[in-house]
Scaffold this active site. Structure first.
Site, PDB file in Angstrom:
ATOM      1  N   ARG A   9     -61.886  32.293   4.249  1.00  0.00           N
ATOM      2  CA  ARG A   9     -60.704  31.467   4.058  1.00  0.00           C
ATOM      3  C   ARG A   9     -59.418  32.292   4.218  1.00  0.00           C
ATOM      4  O   ARG A   9     -58.632  32.411   3.283  1.00  0.00           O
ATOM      5  CB  ARG A   9     -60.714  30.828   2.663  1.00  0.00           C
ATOM      6  CG  ARG A   9     -61.971  30.094   2.270  1.00  0.00           C
ATOM      7  CD  ARG A   9     -61.799  29.399   0.914  1.00  0.00           C
ATOM      8  NE  ARG A   9     -61.242  30.242  -0.103  1.00  0.00           N
ATOM      9  CZ  ARG A   9     -61.950  30.990  -0.952  1.00  0.00           C
ATOM     10  NH1 ARG A   9     -63.275  31.008  -0.893  1.00  0.00           N
ATOM     11  NH2 ARG A   9     -61.344  31.740  -1.856  1.00  0.00           N
ATOM     12  N   ARG A  54     -57.821  32.465 -13.164  1.00  0.00           N
ATOM     13  CA  ARG A  54     -56.986  31.279 -12.945  1.00  0.00           C
ATOM     14  C   ARG A  54     -57.760  30.024 -13.310  1.00  0.00           C
ATOM     15  O   ARG A  54     -57.484  29.403 -14.331  1.00  0.00           O
ATOM     16  CB  ARG A  54     -56.512  31.269 -11.480  1.00  0.00           C
ATOM     17  CG  ARG A  54     -55.384  30.305 -11.189  1.00  0.00           C
ATOM     18  CD  ARG A  54     -54.722  30.610  -9.859  1.00  0.00           C
ATOM     19  NE  ARG A  54     -55.650  30.635  -8.719  1.00  0.00           N
ATOM     20  CZ  ARG A  54     -55.279  30.948  -7.480  1.00  0.00           C
ATOM     21  NH1 ARG A  54     -54.032  31.294  -7.220  1.00  0.00           N
ATOM     22  NH2 ARG A  54     -56.165  30.941  -6.502  1.00  0.00           N
ATOM     23  N   LYS A  98     -52.253  24.406   3.330  1.00  0.00           N
ATOM     24  CA  LYS A  98     -51.488  23.995   2.147  1.00  0.00           C
ATOM     25  C   LYS A  98     -50.032  24.414   2.313  1.00  0.00           C
ATOM     26  O   LYS A  98     -49.693  25.230   3.176  1.00  0.00           O
ATOM     27  CB  LYS A  98     -52.090  24.622   0.894  1.00  0.00           C
ATOM     28  CG  LYS A  98     -52.123  26.137   0.909  1.00  0.00           C
ATOM     29  CD  LYS A  98     -52.776  26.697  -0.333  1.00  0.00           C
ATOM     30  CE  LYS A  98     -52.761  28.227  -0.297  1.00  0.00           C
ATOM     31  NZ  LYS A  98     -53.234  28.814  -1.550  1.00  0.00           N
ATOM     32  N   HIS A 100     -62.319  33.410  -5.837  1.00  0.00           N
ATOM     33  CA  HIS A 100     -61.091  33.896  -5.203  1.00  0.00           C
ATOM     34  C   HIS A 100     -60.874  35.342  -5.614  1.00  0.00           C
ATOM     35  O   HIS A 100     -60.995  35.695  -6.793  1.00  0.00           O
ATOM     36  CB  HIS A 100     -59.889  33.044  -5.610  1.00  0.00           C
ATOM     37  CG  HIS A 100     -58.684  33.303  -4.746  1.00  0.00           C
ATOM     38  ND1 HIS A 100     -58.652  32.973  -3.417  1.00  0.00           N
ATOM     39  CD2 HIS A 100     -57.490  33.888  -5.026  1.00  0.00           C
ATOM     40  CE1 HIS A 100     -57.479  33.333  -2.905  1.00  0.00           C
ATOM     41  NE2 HIS A 100     -56.768  33.895  -3.859  1.00  0.00           N
ATOM     42  N   CYS A 110     -23.974  30.929   2.520  1.00  0.00           N
ATOM     43  CA  CYS A 110     -23.636  29.634   1.934  1.00  0.00           C
ATOM     44  C   CYS A 110     -24.834  28.685   2.047  1.00  0.00           C
ATOM     45  O   CYS A 110     -25.867  29.034   2.618  1.00  0.00           O
ATOM     46  CB  CYS A 110     -22.425  29.036   2.645  1.00  0.00           C
ATOM     47  SG  CYS A 110     -21.008  30.151   2.789  1.00  0.00           S
ATOM     48  N   ASP A 131     -25.155  26.023   3.883  1.00  0.00           N
ATOM     49  CA  ASP A 131     -25.395  25.501   5.221  1.00  0.00           C
ATOM     50  C   ASP A 131     -24.960  26.439   6.336  1.00  0.00           C
ATOM     51  O   ASP A 131     -25.216  26.151   7.505  1.00  0.00           O
ATOM     52  CB  ASP A 131     -24.647  24.170   5.407  1.00  0.00           C
ATOM     53  CG  ASP A 131     -24.836  23.242   4.226  1.00  0.00           C
ATOM     54  OD1 ASP A 131     -25.993  22.905   3.935  1.00  0.00           O
ATOM     55  OD2 ASP A 131     -23.837  22.886   3.577  1.00  0.00           O
ATOM     56  N   TYR A 175     -17.739  33.110  -0.053  1.00  0.00           N
ATOM     57  CA  TYR A 175     -17.636  33.006  -1.511  1.00  0.00           C
ATOM     58  C   TYR A 175     -17.674  34.372  -2.189  1.00  0.00           C
ATOM     59  O   TYR A 175     -18.422  35.262  -1.796  1.00  0.00           O
ATOM     60  CB  TYR A 175     -18.805  32.176  -2.065  1.00  0.00           C
ATOM     61  CG  TYR A 175     -18.779  30.717  -1.711  1.00  0.00           C
ATOM     62  CD1 TYR A 175     -17.785  29.872  -2.201  1.00  0.00           C
ATOM     63  CD2 TYR A 175     -19.770  30.169  -0.902  1.00  0.00           C
ATOM     64  CE1 TYR A 175     -17.778  28.518  -1.890  1.00  0.00           C
ATOM     65  CE2 TYR A 175     -19.782  28.816  -0.587  1.00  0.00           C
ATOM     66  CZ  TYR A 175     -18.776  27.997  -1.077  1.00  0.00           C
ATOM     67  OH  TYR A 175     -18.781  26.661  -0.765  1.00  0.00           O
TER      68      TYR A 175
END
Length: 373
Positions: A219, A131, A35, A160, A310, A312, A262
C-alpha cells in the site's frame, strides 16, 4: 481557466506505479491510496490512472471518498482505512466499500447494517502503530467472530508500519518486530480455522526498505505521487506528479526603502522591480514561506518571494535589471523549481502536507507529458 493551476502528469504517476511493481515483483497486489483527494492530485482521475497502470485495490479514508469513486463508475475493491460512525454504515454498505474491523461492537453493527448484503472486511492488527486495531493475540478470536456472521467474510489481515521509512537501526528493528507480530496474528487466525485472505503491511517505507513486508499486497502512498524516503532514490527513482504554476499579473517599480505587503516585513534595499502573482495561502501556499524562503522559477531563472504571502496573492522580487514580462509563466513547484519535499523541508514538515494543502480552487489540469514535472 485561472492562471494558477496544478498540472498533474498522469504518465509520471503510471511510471511510478510501474517502479513499485518492479520493486515488489509480480506477486503482491498493489493498493493505491487515493484518500485526501489523492494527496491533493484529484481522487477520481488518479484512481482511474492507478487501475490502468495495474493497481488492483484502491484505498480511502472516509465513506464519502469511497462513494465519490463509485459514482464515477469505479468498481475495483476500495479499502476504507479509517473508522466510520454508525450513521455512515448504510452508505458504506451501498457503496460496497471494504472496511477495516478490529472489535466486536463495530463488527456486529456492520453486520446489522449490511442486512442481506454480503460484505468483505479486512482485520486490522495493531502491531505497534498505537492507533487502531486489535492486538495480535486477539486476532484468532476476532476472525472467528467475523466468520460467525453469514453476511460478513474476511478478505484480508493488515497492519500499519510506524517507522518503516527510516533506515536507523532502532527503527529497522522496530519494523521487524511489527512484522513478526503480524505473522503471529496471521498464524492465530489460521489456527482458528479461518482463511486470513490477503496479508498486507508495506506502506511507502515498507516498499522502499523492507522486502519482508511485501506479503500479498503493498500500500505505497506518497511514493506513487513522486516522493521516496531518504535513501531510496536509487532503488525507487520516482518523480513528482504535481507541478504548480501561475502567471505574473502585474509588475511595478519599487524604490529603495519602500516596503511590500502586510506587516512591512520586507524593505527594498535598492531600487528594484516587483511582480505580483495570483496565488496565496487561500490556494494552499503556506504563509510560513513568507519573506524569502520560497524561490520561484521564471524563464529558467530563480527569483525570491518577498513580503508576506497574502490570501490570494504574493510578490516576487525580479531585481533591478530583469527581462521578465507581465503574463510570463511562474513555476512554484516542478521539474525546474522546488518540489514538495524541498518546500516541506523549509517548513519542518512533510511533502504530504504540501500536496494535500493545495486548495480545490486551484484547477487540476491532467496532462500526458513527455517530461516529468
Amino acid at each position: 481557466m485561472r492562471a494558477t493551476r496544478a498540472l498533474i502528469h498522469l504518465n509520471t504517476f503510471r511510471d511510478n506505479i510501474r517502479l513499485v511493481r518492479n520493486r515488489v515483483g509480480p506477486g503482491p497486489k498493489i493498493c493505491a491510496p487515493v484518500k485526501a483527494d489523492a494527496y491533493g492530485h484529484g481522487a477520481v482521475p488518479m484512481a482511474k490512472a492507478a487501475l490502468e497502470a495495474g493497481a488492483a485495490y484502491l484505498a480511502v479514508a472516509t465513506v464519502g471518498e469511497g462513494t465519490e469513486l463509485r459514482k464515477a463508475g469505479i468498481d475495483a475493491p476500495i479499502l476504507l482505512l479509517s473508522a466510520p460512525i454508525p450513521e455512515e454504515l448504510p452508505e458504506l454498505v451501498s457503496s460496497k466499500l471494504t472496511p477495516l474491523v478490529w472489535d466486536r461492537e463495530f463488527i456486529q453493527a456492520l453486520s446489522e447494517a449490511a442486512g442481506e448484503t454480503a460484505l468483505t472486511v479486512h482485520l486490522k492488527l495493531d502491531t505497534g502503530m498505537g492507533r487502531v486495531g486489535c492486538r495480535p493475540e486477539e486476532a484468532g478470536e476476532i476472525a472467528a467472530y467475523i466468520a460467525g456472521f453469514k453476511n460478513l467474510s474476511l478478505g484480508g489481515i493488515l497492519t500499519h508500519l510506524a517507522v518503516s521509512d527510516s533506515e536507523e537501526a532502532d527503527h529497522s528493528r522496530y519494523t521487524k518486530e511489527q512484522l513478526a507480530r503480524l505473522r503471529d496474528g496471521v498464524e492465530r487466525v489460521k489456527k482458528a480455522g479461518v482463511d486470513p485472505g490477503l496479508v498486507h503491511a508495506a506502506n511507502t517505507g515498507g516498499v522502499a526498505f523492507h522486502e519482508d513486508s511485501f506479503f500479498d499486497m503493498v500500500r505505497p502512498g506518497i511514493l506513487l505521487y513522486g516522493y521516496a524516503p531518504d535513501g531510496a532514490e536509487k532503488t525507487l527513482p520516482v518523480k513528482p506528479v504535481m507541478e504548480l504554476i501561475t502567471q505574473i499579473v502585474y509588475i511595478k517599480q519599487v524604490k529603495k526603502g519602500e516596503t511590500v505587503s502586510y506587516g512591512r516585513i520586507w524593505t527594498a534595499d535598492k531600487d528594484t522591480t516587483v511582480a505580483t502573482i495570483p496565488i496565496g495561502y487561500g490556494d494552499g501556499l503556506p504563509r510560513r514561506l513568507s519573506g524569502g524562503a520560497l524561490q520561484v522559477r521564471i524563464n529558467g531563472a530563480w527569483y525570491p518571494q518577498v513580503g508576506r504571502i497574502c490570501m490570494d496573492q504574493c510578490m516576487i522580487d525580479l531585481g533591478s535589471e530583469s527581462a521578465v514580462k507581465r503574463w510570463d509563466k511562474v513555476t512554484l513547484m516542478g521539474a525546474d523549481a522546488l518540489n514538495a519535499a524541498e518546500i516541506a523541508a523549509k517548513l519542518g514538515t512533510i511533502s504530504y502536507e504540501i500536496t494535500c494543502g493545495i486548495n480545490k480552487r486551484v484547477p487540476r489540469v491532467y496532462v500526458e507529458s513527455t517530461t516529468a514535472p
